[in-house]
Design an enzyme around this catalytic site. Structure first.
Site, short mmCIF file in Angstrom:
data_model
loop_
_atom_site.label_atom_id
_atom_site.label_comp_id
_atom_site.label_asym_id
_atom_site.label_seq_id
_atom_site.Cartn_x
_atom_site.Cartn_y
_atom_site.Cartn_z
N GLY A 296 1.63 1.90 -9.77
CA GLY A 296 3.16 2.56 -9.56
C GLY A 296 3.91 2.26 -11.16
O GLY A 296 3.43 1.77 -12.12
N TYR B 16 0.87 0.45 7.07
CA TYR B 16 -0.25 0.07 6.43
C TYR B 16 -1.54 0.90 6.57
O TYR B 16 -2.51 1.00 5.72
CB TYR B 16 -0.63 -1.34 6.43
CG TYR B 16 0.41 -2.17 5.78
CD1 TYR B 16 0.48 -2.33 4.49
CD2 TYR B 16 1.39 -2.88 6.56
CE1 TYR B 16 1.59 -3.03 3.90
CE2 TYR B 16 2.30 -3.52 5.94
CZ TYR B 16 2.45 -3.69 4.62
OH TYR B 16 3.42 -4.41 3.73
N GLY C 254 5.96 -0.38 -11.75
CA GLY C 254 6.12 -1.77 -11.86
C GLY C 254 4.64 -1.88 -12.66
O GLY C 254 5.05 -2.51 -13.81
N ASP D 196 3.91 6.71 -2.19
CA ASP D 196 5.55 7.26 -2.07
C ASP D 196 5.74 8.52 -2.82
O ASP D 196 6.63 9.33 -2.90
CB ASP D 196 6.45 6.25 -2.63
CG ASP D 196 6.34 5.11 -1.38
OD1 ASP D 196 5.89 5.34 -0.54
OD2 ASP D 196 7.08 4.09 -1.87
N ARG E 249 0.67 -8.03 -7.09
CA ARG E 249 2.26 -7.79 -7.49
C ARG E 249 2.61 -8.53 -8.63
O ARG E 249 2.11 -9.82 -8.38
CB ARG E 249 3.11 -7.53 -6.14
CG ARG E 249 2.95 -6.36 -5.59
CD ARG E 249 4.35 -6.01 -4.76
NE ARG E 249 4.14 -4.89 -3.82
CZ ARG E 249 4.37 -3.71 -4.01
NH1 ARG E 249 4.40 -3.28 -5.44
NH2 ARG E 249 3.90 -2.68 -3.12
O1 F6P Z 1 3.84 1.60 -2.97
C1 F6P Z 1 5.06 1.69 -2.68
C2 F6P Z 1 5.16 1.31 -1.01
O2 F6P Z 1 4.33 2.14 -0.39
C3 F6P Z 1 6.44 1.31 -0.69
O3 F6P Z 1 6.82 2.26 0.04
C4 F6P Z 1 6.47 -0.12 0.23
O4 F6P Z 1 7.69 -0.46 0.34
C5 F6P Z 1 5.40 -0.86 -0.40
O5 F6P Z 1 4.47 0.12 -1.00
C6 F6P Z 1 5.00 -1.87 0.59
O6 F6P Z 1 3.79 -2.56 -0.16
P1 F6P Z 1 3.34 -3.96 0.13
O7 F6P Z 1 3.92 -4.36 1.52
O8 F6P Z 1 1.97 -4.26 -0.32
O9 F6P Z 1 4.19 -4.91 -0.81
#
Ligand code: F6P
Length: 430
Positions: A174, A357, A176, A205, A149
């Protein structure tokens, strides 16, 4: 013939396509640049649009072009996956690689750990992808490239691409991820560099606008089924049993909503798009739940992570992608249900399930795997034709090109007055 409006959905092109495609008429149906797909599919709205604007907005159609901008034999492509995991990432990596190889692209790089892999300070090495290395990766969940991320400096990333002589970058992620892809495309345009930057939309999502479905969503919904069955069995197996399931869905509750429709054991479906109260008011969950327990002696609740956030006080943290990290609504509800039941001298047995997860780190199934393959193929066709700063989208029964800034402008959400939510209302407490 109505006036069609391409301005708002105009796709960026690097230049004139002068190179004959090596693909054969027998292998593909070539698409002409004049083909278009309606944005508005409802007839009355379409007529209204035509009346008010005098124009009808259309998407550019995805697919192979007869003439290409990039010479495939002189091309170098790179693929990266960014953001949270999603079923189907490896299918997309494999299908991108195979499609690039079908065009005859000699070199395809896999960039490790998303955009971090384009920053030399991160000390990672790209890997080479070919028919051999991607052969069985679609059988695995996760991403063979790794993900991360957080944004990186577009100038630094572009310099890496230039150093590696890459003229096609595929960014699987997504909103971002798509924003960063846009930043790279903008920087490349500023420097007049002929690099195609193409997004492949990834979010379980299902919250990216101007597309019907993103890959991984269907697999995630499917994976909730066994959890709902277990939650229902646990709920029925105890006096006043409650199976409480917490799933992902930061701002959009599509997973919870589709899971509830796919398995109608669900009695309460809580999503970010529809507010609810705990104890008082017409939408109060707890009195209704007690009433149901008195009648039926069991209940199943599915709650999306972004639901009921207004009910929980406290500061929120921000993740590396700039998303608000929500408080845990599942655990909060578990506690509130218990407190309320105790206060009303009602025995309850709550069984809590958190498959967040578990439903995304798995391989894609059936139609989802098909979607991955078609999105990837169309992404390669778009790049070859010199398109850039765009994302491939499934729209109706076909695929379109959507400008990245348009796709990420706002998140797709459940319409509380739409047919999806009405169907939930019909079958559950709502
Ligand atoms: O990709 C979006 C998502 O599924 C959100 O619903 C969730 O908040 C996020 O991923 C959580 O992902 P991570 O824990 O990897 O940041």
């Amino acid at each position: 013939m109505p006036n069609i409006d391409r301005s708002f959905l105009q796709i960026q092109s690097l230049g004139e396509c002068l190179i004959q495609s090596p693909l054969e008429e027998s292998e593909v149906r070539f698409v002409s640049d004049e083909e278009a797909v309606l944005l508005e599919r409802e007839y009355t709205k379409l007529v209204e649009m035509q009346k008010t604007n005098g124009q009808i907005p259309v998407f550019e159609v995805a697919g192979p072009r007869r003439m290409l901008f990039h010479n495939p034999h002189w091309s170098k492509a790179a693929i990266l996956t960014a953001g949270g995991l999603c079923p189907g990432l490896n299918n997309v990596i494999k299908s991108l690689t195979l499609a690039l190889k079908s065009y005859g692209v000699p070199l395809v790089y896999g960039i490790p750990y998303g955009y971090a892999g384009l920053n030399p300070n991160c000390q990672t090495k790209p890997i080479t992808l070919d028919r051999e290395t991607v052969d069985d990766i679609h059988e695995q969940g996760g991403t063979i490239l790794g993900s991360s991320r957080g944004a990186q400096d577009p100038v630094v990333m572009l310099e890496t691409l230039v150093r590696m002589d890459i003229n096609m970058l595929f960014c699987v992620g997504g909103d971002g991820t798509l924003r960063s892809a846009h930043a790279i495309a903008e920087e490349a345009a500023k420097r007049k560099l002929n690099i195609s930057v193409i997004g492949i939309p990834k979010t379980i999502d299902n919250d990216i606008s101007y597309m019907d479905r993103t890959f991984g969503f269907e697999t995630a919904v499917y994976a909730t089924n066994s959890v709902i069955v277990a939650a229902h069995n646990e709920a029925k197996g105890a006096y006043n049993g409650i199976g409480l399931i917490h799933v992902m869905g930061r701002d959009s509750g599509f997973i919870a909503a589709y899971a509830a429709l796919a398995n109608t054991h669900v009695n309460y479906c809580l999503v970010p798009e529809e507010k609810f109260n705990l104890e008082e008011g017409p939408n109060a969950l707890l009195p209704h739940l007690m009433d149901r327990l008195a009648r039926r002696k069991h209940a199943v609740i599915i709650v999306a992570e972004g639901a009921g956030q207004d009910l929980m006080a406290g500061e929120r943290e921000i993740d590396k992608s700039g998303n608000v990290l929500h408080k845990n609504i599942g655990m909060f509800l578990k506690q509130k249900i218990k407190e309320y039941a105790d206060a009303h001298h009602v025995e309850v047995n709550i069984k809590y399930f958190d498959p967040t997860y578990q439903i995304r780190g798995i391989p894609a199934i059936g139609a989802d795997a098909v979607l991955c393959h078609l999105l990837a193929q169309n992404a390669v066709h778009a790049a070859m034709a010199g398109r850039t700063d765009m994302v491939i989208a499934q729209w109706g029964d076909g695929f379109t090109h959507v400008p990245i800034p348009v796709a990420v402008k706002e998140r797709k959400k459940i319409d509380p007055n739409g047919t999806l939510w009405r169907s939930i209302r019909l079958g559950t407490w709502q």
